[in-house]
Scaffold this motif. Structure first.
Motif, PDB file in Angstrom:
ATOM      1  N   GLY A   9      23.753 -24.460 -11.081  1.00  0.00           N
ATOM      2  CA  GLY A   9      23.468 -23.437 -10.074  1.00  0.00           C
ATOM      3  C   GLY A   9      24.465 -22.301 -10.091  1.00  0.00           C
ATOM      4  O   GLY A   9      24.755 -21.726 -11.130  1.00  0.00           O
ATOM      5  N   ASP A  10      25.022 -21.995  -8.912  1.00  0.00           N
ATOM      6  CA  ASP A  10      25.922 -20.850  -8.771  1.00  0.00           C
ATOM      7  C   ASP A  10      27.388 -21.250  -8.895  1.00  0.00           C
ATOM      8  O   ASP A  10      28.271 -20.566  -8.410  1.00  0.00           O
ATOM      9  N   ARG A  11      27.658 -22.353  -9.574  1.00  0.00           N
ATOM     10  CA  ARG A  11      29.045 -22.804  -9.743  1.00  0.00           C
ATOM     11  C   ARG A  11      29.618 -22.299 -11.056  1.00  0.00           C
ATOM     12  O   ARG A  11      28.901 -22.088 -12.026  1.00  0.00           O
ATOM     13  N   VAL A  12      30.938 -22.135 -11.060  1.00  0.00           N
ATOM     14  CA  VAL A  12      31.653 -21.695 -12.249  1.00  0.00           C
ATOM     15  C   VAL A  12      32.878 -22.590 -12.442  1.00  0.00           C
ATOM     16  O   VAL A  12      33.362 -23.199 -11.491  1.00  0.00           O
ATOM     17  N   VAL A  13      33.359 -22.682 -13.671  1.00  0.00           N
ATOM     18  CA  VAL A  13      34.581 -23.420 -13.974  1.00  0.00           C
ATOM     19  C   VAL A  13      35.642 -22.390 -14.321  1.00  0.00           C
ATOM     20  O   VAL A  13      35.419 -21.501 -15.151  1.00  0.00           O
ATOM     21  N   VAL A  14      36.803 -22.497 -13.653  1.00  0.00           N
ATOM     22  CA  VAL A  14      37.900 -21.544 -13.834  1.00  0.00           C
ATOM     23  C   VAL A  14      39.131 -22.289 -14.316  1.00  0.00           C
ATOM     24  O   VAL A  14      39.471 -23.350 -13.781  1.00  0.00           O
ATOM     25  N   GLU A  15      39.783 -21.747 -15.329  1.00  0.00           N
ATOM     26  CA  GLU A  15      41.084 -22.261 -15.763  1.00  0.00           C
ATOM     27  C   GLU A  15      42.130 -21.426 -15.048  1.00  0.00           C
ATOM     28  O   GLU A  15      42.215 -20.210 -15.253  1.00  0.00           O
ATOM     29  N   THR A  41      40.838 -17.647 -15.350  1.00  0.00           N
ATOM     30  CA  THR A  41      39.850 -17.178 -16.312  1.00  0.00           C
ATOM     31  C   THR A  41      38.611 -18.051 -16.215  1.00  0.00           C
ATOM     32  O   THR A  41      38.713 -19.278 -16.241  1.00  0.00           O
ATOM     33  N   VAL A  42      37.444 -17.425 -16.130  1.00  0.00           N
ATOM     34  CA  VAL A  42      36.180 -18.156 -16.095  1.00  0.00           C
ATOM     35  C   VAL A  42      35.932 -18.740 -17.489  1.00  0.00           C
ATOM     36  O   VAL A  42      35.956 -18.010 -18.481  1.00  0.00           O
ATOM     37  N   VAL A  43      35.732 -20.066 -17.558  1.00  0.00           N
ATOM     38  CA  VAL A  43      35.509 -20.711 -18.851  1.00  0.00           C
ATOM     39  C   VAL A  43      34.102 -21.285 -19.007  1.00  0.00           C
ATOM     40  O   VAL A  43      33.687 -21.620 -20.111  1.00  0.00           O
ATOM     41  N   ALA A  44      33.346 -21.381 -17.906  1.00  0.00           N
ATOM     42  CA  ALA A  44      31.953 -21.830 -17.967  1.00  0.00           C
ATOM     43  C   ALA A  44      31.238 -21.356 -16.709  1.00  0.00           C
ATOM     44  O   ALA A  44      31.848 -21.263 -15.641  1.00  0.00           O
ATOM     45  N   VAL A  45      29.952 -21.027 -16.837  1.00  0.00           N
ATOM     46  CA  VAL A  45      29.157 -20.574 -15.690  1.00  0.00           C
ATOM     47  C   VAL A  45      27.834 -21.321 -15.658  1.00  0.00           C
ATOM     48  O   VAL A  45      27.303 -21.708 -16.697  1.00  0.00           O
ATOM     49  N   GLY A  46      27.328 -21.508 -14.443  1.00  0.00           N
ATOM     50  CA  GLY A  46      26.012 -22.118 -14.278  1.00  0.00           C
ATOM     51  C   GLY A  46      24.928 -21.080 -14.528  1.00  0.00           C
ATOM     52  O   GLY A  46      25.194 -19.922 -14.864  1.00  0.00           O
ATOM     53  N   ALA A  47      23.688 -21.489 -14.342  1.00  0.00           N
ATOM     54  CA  ALA A  47      22.547 -20.605 -14.586  1.00  0.00           C
ATOM     55  C   ALA A  47      22.277 -19.672 -13.415  1.00  0.00           C
ATOM     56  O   ALA A  47      21.479 -18.751 -13.521  1.00  0.00           O
ATOM     57  N   GLY A  48      22.939 -19.890 -12.286  1.00  0.00           N
ATOM     58  CA  GLY A  48      22.673 -19.084 -11.094  1.00  0.00           C
ATOM     59  C   GLY A  48      21.472 -19.633 -10.351  1.00  0.00           C
ATOM     60  O   GLY A  48      20.886 -20.639 -10.734  1.00  0.00           O
ATOM     61  N   LYS A  49      21.132 -18.956  -9.266  1.00  0.00           N
ATOM     62  CA  LYS A  49      19.956 -19.327  -8.488  1.00  0.00           C
ATOM     63  C   LYS A  49      18.833 -18.370  -8.847  1.00  0.00           C
ATOM     64  O   LYS A  49      19.081 -17.243  -9.292  1.00  0.00           O
ATOM     65  N   THR A  50      17.610 -18.765  -8.609  1.00  0.00           N
ATOM     66  CA  THR A  50      16.455 -17.944  -8.970  1.00  0.00           C
ATOM     67  C   THR A  50      16.538 -16.553  -8.380  1.00  0.00           C
ATOM     68  O   THR A  50      16.312 -15.562  -9.063  1.00  0.00           O
ATOM     69  N   ASP A  51      16.922 -16.452  -7.116  1.00  0.00           N
ATOM     70  CA  ASP A  51      16.984 -15.160  -6.436  1.00  0.00           C
ATOM     71  C   ASP A  51      18.372 -14.530  -6.457  1.00  0.00           C
ATOM     72  O   ASP A  51      18.563 -13.429  -5.959  1.00  0.00           O
ATOM     73  N   GLU A  52      19.372 -15.232  -7.033  1.00  0.00           N
ATOM     74  CA  GLU A  52      20.743 -14.715  -7.080  1.00  0.00           C
ATOM     75  C   GLU A  52      21.386 -14.995  -8.439  1.00  0.00           C
ATOM     76  O   GLU A  52      22.032 -16.018  -8.622  1.00  0.00           O
ATOM     77  N   PRO A  53      21.225 -14.087  -9.406  1.00  0.00           N
ATOM     78  CA  PRO A  53      21.886 -14.302 -10.692  1.00  0.00           C
ATOM     79  C   PRO A  53      23.403 -14.188 -10.543  1.00  0.00           C
ATOM     80  O   PRO A  53      23.896 -13.522  -9.635  1.00  0.00           O
ATOM     81  N   LEU A  54      24.149 -14.854 -11.423  1.00  0.00           N
ATOM     82  CA  LEU A  54      25.608 -14.812 -11.358  1.00  0.00           C
ATOM     83  C   LEU A  54      26.139 -13.460 -11.814  1.00  0.00           C
ATOM     84  O   LEU A  54      25.579 -12.826 -12.703  1.00  0.00           O
ATOM     85  N   THR A  55      27.227 -13.027 -11.190  1.00  0.00           N
ATOM     86  CA  THR A  55      27.879 -11.768 -11.521  1.00  0.00           C
ATOM     87  C   THR A  55      28.967 -11.973 -12.559  1.00  0.00           C
ATOM     88  O   THR A  55      29.174 -11.134 -13.421  1.00  0.00           O
ATOM     89  N   VAL A  56      29.668 -13.100 -12.482  1.00  0.00           N
ATOM     90  CA  VAL A  56      30.779 -13.354 -13.406  1.00  0.00           C
ATOM     91  C   VAL A  56      30.257 -13.946 -14.709  1.00  0.00           C
ATOM     92  O   VAL A  56      29.181 -14.534 -14.753  1.00  0.00           O
ATOM     93  N   LYS A  57      31.062 -13.785 -15.775  1.00  0.00           N
ATOM     94  CA  LYS A  57      30.699 -14.348 -17.070  1.00  0.00           C
ATOM     95  C   LYS A  57      31.938 -14.987 -17.693  1.00  0.00           C
ATOM     96  O   LYS A  57      33.060 -14.734 -17.263  1.00  0.00           O
ATOM     97  N   VAL A  58      31.740 -15.792 -18.707  1.00  0.00           N
ATOM     98  CA  VAL A  58      32.848 -16.456 -19.400  1.00  0.00           C
ATOM     99  C   VAL A  58      33.817 -15.395 -19.923  1.00  0.00           C
ATOM    100  O   VAL A  58      33.398 -14.373 -20.474  1.00  0.00           O
ATOM    101  N   GLY A  59      35.100 -15.622 -19.686  1.00  0.00           N
ATOM    102  CA  GLY A  59      36.132 -14.691 -20.133  1.00  0.00           C
ATOM    103  C   GLY A  59      36.636 -13.762 -19.048  1.00  0.00           C
ATOM    104  O   GLY A  59      37.681 -13.144 -19.201  1.00  0.00           O
ATOM    105  N   ASP A  60      35.902 -13.639 -17.936  1.00  0.00           N
ATOM    106  CA  ASP A  60      36.339 -12.773 -16.840  1.00  0.00           C
ATOM    107  C   ASP A  60      37.616 -13.313 -16.208  1.00  0.00           C
ATOM    108  O   ASP A  60      37.743 -14.521 -15.982  1.00  0.00           O
TER     109      ASP A  60
END
Length: 91
Positions: A9-15, A41-60
């Motif tokens: 979902g809308d979860r991300v993994v941060v180092e 640093t963002v190292v992994a991102v989920g797929a987001g929600k149907t109505d809310e795509p994620l803004t952050v990406k890997v490497g941010d």
């Protein structure tokens, strides 16, 4: 090497960035007094929600709340899993 954890979902993994080792004036900080970093640093991102795509990406590089996320250890490294809404800014 890519991280093999895939958040949901809308979860991300941060180092988290390493804690400061010494002050600007050169005084070393003992482990017990180090502040938890609120930057990482963002190292992994989920797929987001149907109505809310994620803004952050890997490497941010991101700033997040002091108590944000859940700490996990994976392959000897420490990470935080958090909702994207826990992230305050991309820097």
């Amino acid at each position: 090497m890519a991280l093999s954890i895939k958040p949901i979902g809308d979860r991300v993994v941060v180092e988290a960035a390493p804690a400061e080792e010494k002050t600007a004036s050169g005084i070393y900080i003992p482990d017990t007094a180090k502040e938890k970093p609120q930057r990482g640093t963002v190292v992994a991102v989920g797929a987001g929600k149907t109505d809310e795509p994620l803004t952050v990406k890997v490497g941010d590089q991101v700033l997040y709340g002091k108590y944000a996320g859940t700490e996990i250890t994976y392959e000897g490294k420490e990470y935080l899993i958090m909702k994207e809404s826990d992230i305050y800014a991309i820097v």
